[in-house]
Scaffold this active site. Structure first.
Site, PDB file in Angstrom:
ATOM      1  CG  ASP A 208      -1.156   1.545   1.063  1.00  0.00           C
ATOM      2  OD1 ASP A 208      -1.581   1.926   0.545  1.00  0.00           O
ATOM      3  OD2 ASP A 208      -2.620   1.277   2.430  1.00  0.00           O
ATOM      4  CD  GLN A 211      -0.285   9.265   3.467  1.00  0.00           C
ATOM      5  OE1 GLN A 211       0.424  10.194   3.520  1.00  0.00           O
ATOM      6  NE2 GLN A 211      -1.867   9.418   3.610  1.00  0.00           N
TER       7      GLN A 211
HETATM    8  N1  PMP Z   1      -3.494   3.675   2.240  1.00  0.00           N
HETATM    9  C1  PMP Z   1      -3.517   4.296   3.392  1.00  0.00           C
HETATM   10  C2  PMP Z   1      -1.814   4.663   4.326  1.00  0.00           C
HETATM   11  C3  PMP Z   1      -3.666   6.044   3.534  1.00  0.00           C
HETATM   12  O1  PMP Z   1      -3.542   6.825   3.598  1.00  0.00           O
HETATM   13  C4  PMP Z   1      -4.670   5.848   2.396  1.00  0.00           C
HETATM   14  C5  PMP Z   1      -5.444   7.182   2.206  1.00  0.00           C
HETATM   15  N2  PMP Z   1      -5.968   7.803   3.866  1.00  0.00           N
HETATM   16  C6  PMP Z   1      -5.268   4.690   1.772  1.00  0.00           C
HETATM   17  C7  PMP Z   1      -5.009   3.317   1.990  1.00  0.00           C
HETATM   18  C8  PMP Z   1      -6.246   4.905   1.186  1.00  0.00           C
HETATM   19  O2  PMP Z   1      -6.769   5.584  -0.082  1.00  0.00           O
HETATM   20  P1  PMP Z   1      -8.015   6.262  -0.490  1.00  0.00           P
HETATM   21  O3  PMP Z   1      -8.919   6.997  -0.006  1.00  0.00           O
HETATM   22  O4  PMP Z   1      -7.035   7.413  -1.876  1.00  0.00           O
HETATM   23  O5  PMP Z   1      -8.207   5.122  -2.133  1.00  0.00           O
END
Ligand code: PMP
Length: 415
Positions: A208, A211
């Protein structure tokens, strides 16, 4: 044009701020101090212009048209795919799937990889610091086949406990999915090491990168992972667009995601064959202008220079940690050796939401809550934190305003 930060010269933060018109906004009588970048970042003019240009000069549905506007739109869309492949260090643009964002990317990876490999008794290994979007999709795919989702613990400093992680890895581990940089703590995980450990057990690795993309150069091939997800809106690009990168051979092997137009080779009622990746995973009309804005954001970030961005954000974060450390009753969560542009904290005498509201009245935008990381909040036995998160345009003067706002709030809240 993006201002470049040449090594050795001062970081041109004032010029960078001029590229972001929203930073001139006044909020409640104050110039905005936007410290909520981990939730979403603001957009430079070059991104706004790139998106507008699509609608002014090159908009039509992509891939199917024979007319000029369709050709232009398709060319922009596919050029953006090649740009993003270069941005993340992929060998091939065919490994770049445009998705709505990290959430959709992780759901795609979990659903397609999970259906491909997970069987009863198998395990998916996560960490305690995952965002909900890297937990729930795995539960959704593992549950019905009788596979288990486990989480490796986090230390008091907010780092992944690598010994415990190693102990949880076993021959039952089919998939490891980890966050590159924690949105709630700022911890940078040692992804290359994690991949090596997982691969020794024959597990697939999903990362993921929501960030990481705005703060660090990403080289997916060097990391050695199988999937990598990111969101455009966190890296100064538009919302509603992101990338899921996947290794070519795996994209060919796993089942498709959604069914519909574009993802097929031949449809008959008795049997449908699928298009090769990435089309296999992009059913229907996609976000057409989004990738163009995302590619412009990649240009902007690389124009400033990701190394320079990381160094600048480190200065701002360390200054924030130092100043916040002097506030009585304030506890910072997360003291990892490797940390990115996030400072998460709690105050003895004020609830995070109340503090967030007082700061808003001073024009300082922070996020309060569980940051979609409830298991991590449970780990630290707090319901919520206040999170200040920095971007390439933030300054130490804005940190001073944050601290002044907290001190003013404490005057109100302290008994
Ligand atoms: N993973 C992390 C570490 C995040 O910070 C976020 C967003 N806060 C997400 C996943 C999800 O991203 P998105 O809302 O852009 O799909």
């Amino acid at each position: 044009m993006s201002p470049s930060a040449t090594p050795g010269s001062a970081y041109p933060v004032d010029r960078i701020r001029e590229d972001f018109p929203i930073l001139r906004e006044e909020v409640r009588g104050h110039r905005i101090a936007y410290l909520d970048n981990a939730a979403s970042s603001q957009k430079p003019l070059s991104v706004l212009d790139a998106v507008e240009d699509v609608y002014h000069h090159g908009y039509a549905n992509i891939h199917r048209g024979v007319h000029v506007l369709a050709e232009r739109a398709t060319a922009h869309y596919e050029r953006s795919r090649r740009r993003m492949a270069a941005f993340i260090g992929s060998g091939s643009a065919d490994e770049v799937i445009f998705v709505r964002g990290t959430t959709e990317g992780l759901n795609l990876a979990a659903s397609c990889l999970g259906r491909h490999v997970l069987r009863e008794g198998d395990e998916v290994l996560l960490t305690e610091m995952e965002h909900h979007s890297n937990i729930v999709p795995w539960q959704m795919v593992a549950g019905p086949v009788g596979a288990r989702v486990l989480a490796a613990p986090v230390t008091d400093a907010g780092e992944l406990d690598l010994d415990a992680f190693a102990a949880l890895l076993s021959d039952r581990t089919r998939i490891v999915s980890v966050v590159h940089i924690s949105n709630a703590l700022g911890t940078v995980n040692p992804v290359r090491k994690i991949v090596r450990m997982a691969k020794e057990r024959g597990a697939y690795v999903v990362v993921d990168g929501a960030q990481a993309a705005p703060h660090h150069p990403i080289r997916v091939r060097e990391l050695g992972c199988d999937f990598y997800a990111l969101s455009g809106h966190k890296m100064y690009g538009p919302s509603g667009i992101g990338v899921l990168w996947g290794r070519r051979e795996l994209l060919e092997a796993i089942p498709p995601w959604q069914g519909g137009g574009e993802m097929i080779e031949r449809v008959r009622f008795d049997r449908t064959t699928y298009a090769p990746p990435p089309a296999k995973f992009e059913a229907g009309t996609p976000n057409i202008a989004g990738p163009v804005g995302l590619a412009a954001a990649a240009d902007y970030l690389e124009g400033v220079g990701l190394e320079a961005v990381a160094a600048h954000e480190r200065t701002v974060r360390e200054y924030a940690e130092e100043r916040l450390g002097d506030v009585p009753g304030l506890r910072i969560l997360g003291a990892a050796d490797e940390k990115a542009a996030v400072v998460s904290f709690v105050l003895e005498d004020a609830h995070p939401h109340d503090l967030g509201t007082v700061l808003d009245h001073a024009g300082v935008a922070v996020r309060t809550g569980h940051h979609c990381a409830q298991p991590l909040m449970d780990r630290f036995q707090v319901p919520a934190t206040v999170r200040a998160s920095f971007g390439l345009y933030n300054t130490t003067a804005e940190v001073d305003r944050l601290v002044a706002g907290i001190e003013a709030a404490l005057e109100i809240f302290r008994p």
